[in-house]
Design an enzyme around this catalytic site. Structure first.
Site, PDB file in Angstrom:
ATOM      1  N   GLY A  15       0.765  -1.065   0.027  1.00  0.00           N
ATOM      2  CA  GLY A  15      -0.224   0.075   0.099  1.00  0.00           C
ATOM      3  C   GLY A  15       0.848   1.055   0.192  1.00  0.00           C
ATOM      4  N   ASN A  29      -2.394  -5.385   3.321  1.00  0.00           N
ATOM      5  CA  ASN A  29      -3.283  -4.914   2.540  1.00  0.00           C
ATOM      6  C   ASN A  29      -3.523  -6.234   1.470  1.00  0.00           C
ATOM      7  OD1 ASN A  29      -2.322  -2.582   3.716  1.00  0.00           O
ATOM      8  ND2 ASN A  29      -3.214  -1.353   1.864  1.00  0.00           N
ATOM      9  N   GLU A  79      -7.481  -3.875   4.837  1.00  0.00           N
ATOM     10  CA  GLU A  79      -6.490  -3.944   5.515  1.00  0.00           C
ATOM     11  C   GLU A  79      -6.556  -4.495   6.809  1.00  0.00           C
ATOM     12  OE1 GLU A  79      -4.815  -0.132   6.107  1.00  0.00           O
ATOM     13  OE2 GLU A  79      -5.866   0.678   4.318  1.00  0.00           O
ATOM     14  N   TYR A  91       4.936  -9.486   2.593  1.00  0.00           N
ATOM     15  CA  TYR A  91       4.357  -8.933   1.158  1.00  0.00           C
ATOM     16  C   TYR A  91       4.397 -10.450   0.452  1.00  0.00           C
ATOM     17  CZ  TYR A  91       4.498  -4.107   2.699  1.00  0.00           C
ATOM     18  OH  TYR A  91       4.514  -2.901   3.385  1.00  0.00           O
ATOM     19  N   PHE A 109     -10.558  11.900  11.254  1.00  0.00           N
ATOM     20  CA  PHE A 109     -10.349  12.300  12.407  1.00  0.00           C
ATOM     21  C   PHE A 109      -9.713  13.885  12.335  1.00  0.00           C
ATOM     22  CE2 PHE A 109     -10.727   8.183  12.971  1.00  0.00           C
ATOM     23  CZ  PHE A 109     -11.162   7.710  14.085  1.00  0.00           C
TER      24      PHE A 109
END
Ligand code: ADP
Ligand code: RBF
Ligand code: MG
Length: 159
Positions: A15, A29, A79, A91, A109
């Site tokens: 990602g 991800n 995720e 990965y 946020f």
């Protein structure tokens, strides 16, 4: 939520690299085909469940599905943060997960610290809820017993 528990498996892709660096909370991800196969009635938001890398141990996990409103991503992502300290990145490996419960919708946020605090409280909630007998039993599901090849990608639900 009708789609839960939801089982799926797929490859871990790269990602933006923000999870570890900016938040201190790495998230694995999923490849696009896993994201594209989500049932239409499954809400975006924050979920908890169980997850396993390759044929490794099964760990508690929290996951975020959606567009990360704080970062305003264009691409939908799925995720997973596994609640475990790994020695190395994984990965390209297969990740198998079962989502067992919903925590909350994704939200924006006003600071990164508020996002981090929210994620830590999600992690605490997941740890507590996953100790309930009805959730512990999903850790023993046949889905996690099968030894998987590192190249196969498949989806299954409602089995
Ligand atoms: P990216 O944007 O590429 O997903 P992250 O900073 O979110 O980068 O880091 C995710 C990567 O960190 C995962 O793909 C995996 O290889 C590794 N990782 C290490 N520990 C964990 C963990 N506990 N949960 C999820 N991923 C982890
Ligand atoms: N991103 C948001 O923008 N809003 C959220 O409310 C939010 N909640 C999350 C909760 C959990 C448990 C996790 C693991 C991630 C969450 N994220 C959220 C995603 C976060 O922004 C993302 O993991 C990082 O940007 C790294 O890709
Ligand atoms: Mg990530």
């Amino acid at each position: 939520m009708r789609s839960l528990p939801y089982f799926c498996r797929g490859q871990v892709i790269r990602g933006f690299g923000r999870g570890s660096k900016e938040l201190g909370i790495p998230t694995a991800n999923f490849q696009d085909s896993v994201v594209d196969s989500l049932p239409a009635d499954l809400s975006t938001g924050i979920y908890y469940g169980w997850g396993r890398v390759g044929n490794g141990d099964i760990h508690k996990m929290v996951m975020s599905i959606g567009w990360n409103p704080y970062y305003k991503n264009i691409k939908k992502s799925m995720e997973t943060h596994l609640i475990h300290k790994f020695k190395e990145d994984f990965y390209g490996q297969m990740l198998s997960i079962v989502m067992v419960g919903y925590i909350r919708p994704e939200r924006g946020f006003s600071s990164i610290d508020e996002l981090i605090t929210a994620i830590h409280s999600d992690i605490e909630e997941a740890k507590r809820k996953l100790d309930l007998p009805e959730h512990l039993k999903l850790k023993e599901d046949n889905f996690f017993r099968a030894s998987i090849s590192t190249t196969s990608s498949q989806l299954m639900n409602g089995h």
